[in-house]
Design a protein around this motif. Structure first.
Motif, PDB file in Angstrom:
ATOM      1  N   THR A  71       0.788  -1.225  -0.210  1.00 59.32           N
ATOM      2  CA  THR A  71       0.066  -0.119   0.066  1.00 59.32           C
ATOM      3  C   THR A  71       0.884   1.281  -0.133  1.00 59.32           C
ATOM      4  O   THR A  71       1.797   1.387   1.051  1.00 59.32           O
ATOM      5  N   ILE A  72       0.817   2.141  -1.092  1.00 52.02           N
ATOM      6  CA  ILE A  72       1.504   3.118  -1.116  1.00 52.02           C
ATOM      7  C   ILE A  72       0.921   4.260  -0.601  1.00 52.02           C
ATOM      8  O   ILE A  72       1.812   5.018   0.069  1.00 52.02           O
ATOM      9  N   ASP A  73      -0.454   4.651  -0.546  1.00 58.16           N
ATOM     10  CA  ASP A  73      -1.226   5.822  -0.073  1.00 58.16           C
ATOM     11  C   ASP A  73      -2.355   5.533   0.346  1.00 58.16           C
ATOM     12  O   ASP A  73      -3.142   4.773  -0.330  1.00 58.16           O
ATOM     13  N   ALA A 137       3.617  15.654   0.781  1.00 59.38           N
ATOM     14  CA  ALA A 137       3.089  14.673   1.671  1.00 59.38           C
ATOM     15  C   ALA A 137       4.218  13.397   1.522  1.00 59.38           C
ATOM     16  O   ALA A 137       4.460  12.617   2.243  1.00 59.38           O
ATOM     17  N   SER A 138       4.541  13.258   0.044  1.00 59.97           N
ATOM     18  CA  SER A 138       5.345  12.117  -0.072  1.00 59.97           C
ATOM     19  C   SER A 138       6.855  12.435   0.590  1.00 59.97           C
ATOM     20  O   SER A 138       7.562  11.534   1.009  1.00 59.97           O
TER      21      SER A 138
ATOM     22  N   SER B 140       9.346   6.829  -5.622  1.00 59.65           N
ATOM     23  CA  SER B 140      10.136   5.631  -5.776  1.00 59.65           C
ATOM     24  C   SER B 140      11.189   5.462  -4.630  1.00 59.65           C
ATOM     25  O   SER B 140      11.386   4.314  -4.277  1.00 59.65           O
ATOM     26  N   ARG B 141      11.774   6.679  -3.978  1.00 57.82           N
ATOM     27  CA  ARG B 141      12.664   6.521  -2.900  1.00 57.82           C
ATOM     28  C   ARG B 141      11.646   5.883  -1.889  1.00 57.82           C
ATOM     29  O   ARG B 141      12.116   5.005  -1.122  1.00 57.82           O
ATOM     30  N   ASN B 142      10.588   6.440  -1.554  1.00 53.82           N
ATOM     31  CA  ASN B 142       9.652   5.692  -0.484  1.00 53.82           C
ATOM     32  C   ASN B 142       9.504   4.245  -0.529  1.00 53.82           C
ATOM     33  O   ASN B 142       9.572   3.652  -0.012  1.00 53.82           O
ATOM     34  N   PHE B 143       9.359   3.860  -1.871  1.00 57.21           N
ATOM     35  CA  PHE B 143       9.103   2.411  -2.176  1.00 57.21           C
ATOM     36  C   PHE B 143      10.304   1.615  -1.956  1.00 57.21           C
ATOM     37  O   PHE B 143      10.324   0.494  -1.225  1.00 57.21           O
ATOM     38  N   GLY B 144      11.780   2.347  -2.044  1.00 53.94           N
ATOM     39  CA  GLY B 144      12.871   1.511  -1.935  1.00 53.94           C
ATOM     40  C   GLY B 144      13.163   1.315  -0.532  1.00 53.94           C
ATOM     41  O   GLY B 144      13.420   0.515  -0.093  1.00 53.94           O
ATOM     42  N   MET B 145      12.672   2.468   0.303  1.00 54.97           N
ATOM     43  CA  MET B 145      12.852   2.313   1.768  1.00 54.97           C
ATOM     44  C   MET B 145      12.055   1.114   2.376  1.00 54.97           C
ATOM     45  O   MET B 145      12.356   0.600   3.479  1.00 54.97           O
TER      46      MET B 145
END
Lengths: 191, 191
Positions: A71-73, A137-138, B140-145
């Motif tokens: 879940t991304i967001d 937010a990101s 994509s940085r979030n996803f990587g984390m």
DNA sequence: AAATCCACTTGACAAAAGGCAAGAATTAAA
DNA sequence: TTTAATTCTTGCCTTTTGTCAAGTGGATTT
């Protein structure tokens, strides 16, 4: 049922324009409803919905290399819901957008949005403000991932958006926070 | 010294406009240089630079609650460098933007950018594309984390942007990757 | 050249989080 | 209502990462 007035107020809260103009903008949006667990967008589709969520709870998610759902967001009421990348770049989406609870709101297409940007210059500021808001937010989520433990991230979510914890199942929240179900379950117990 | 042609080419690579128009846009930018370790932006200032980085390496960083310096992002050549939040919302910045190596490029102010958006409608797409690009990078940085271990994040950075590892000191990279200096040092050794 | 500073490394131990699997609990389906 | 399917919890053990503190090696200063 659908109450376009909430959209007008949302627009007015984002940009300084006249109520009359906000009305005109809101009137170009089309009311839609999405049933629980239904999708606004699926993988490989090109997003064509710029969606104002009036009521309900949604999420975006995608599958990682291990095939797990991440879940991304989450999206709560009174926000614009859309997949920025797919929508603006006109490319296939890697993500899904799904209703967690029944959702109501108003949408316009990519084409309609551009027409609005052309016809209502003040609305361009709205579009930009939404993009900037999503970016912030990101970024702050990134910062949280780096500077907080899983427990702190959970507590933060709890204090900022308790509605999410109320309606979203644990596994959605766990992947959103970047921990396993087990870990989140244990954290919860300790509180 | 400064070569405005690279800016023209950068604009042309982002939006489909004529070379002539891209030239006109590029000509409204002003050449600047930033010495190693100098700042483009400091905490509490309102960002007024929309900066095309022609050569050099930069970073944004801020201080967390413990007073530690956290590197939020690196900027490499041929990119727009600015603090989106402060710049567009006209609010005080929480972050610093600093040159890691000597930097050259071209800047315009908030006012000049808006004039450009007004005078060159096609340039609005450029502005939007830059915002979308930054958003994607942040996501994509979030996803990587969430989906990668510190080691994988380091290897990913190594393969995507080796210039960064070449010029940035270990501690910048460590905080960017969300690990302590010690951990990054150990990870490095094992490779 | 000695002293100082800074970036980085390393060791020993502690804490955080994950993997796996079994078992409750809840929900949905037959 | 019984079965089946999910979702959530929990125990045991491993891996990853952090903390603290000492030490190394350069670079810079005096």
């Amino acid at each position: 049922m659908n109450n376009r007035e909430s959209l007008v107020n949302f627009i007015l809260s984002v940009v300084k324009i006249s109520r009359d103009e906000a009305d005109q903008i809101a009137n170009t949006f089309h009311p839609i409803e999405i049933e629980e667990k239904d999708y606004l967008l699926r993988e490989n589709e090109i997003s064509d919905d710029y969606f104002y969520l009036e009521s309900g709870l949604m999420r975006t998610f995608l599958y990682n290399l291990e095939g797990e759902e991440i879940t991304i967001d989450f999206f709560t009421e009174n926000n614009i819901v859309f997949e920025i990348t797919s929508f603006f770049n006109r490319i296939r989406s890697e993500a899904y957008i799904q209703a967690i609870t029944k959702c109501k709101g108003f949408r316009i297409s990519y084409e309609e949005l551009n027409t609005l940007f052309h016809d209502k210059p003040a609305f361009r500021d709205f579009g930009r403000a939404i993009l900037v808001k999503e970016f912030i937010a990101s970024q702050s989520r990134n910062f949280g991932m780096i500077n907080r433990t899983a427990k702190e991230r959970y507590q933060n979510l709890l204090s900022i958006e308790p509605q999410i914890l109320q309606y979203a199942p644990l596994k959605y929240i766990a992947s959103y926070l970047g921990v396993t179900d087990s870990t989140l379950s244990r954290l919860r117990k300790k509180m």
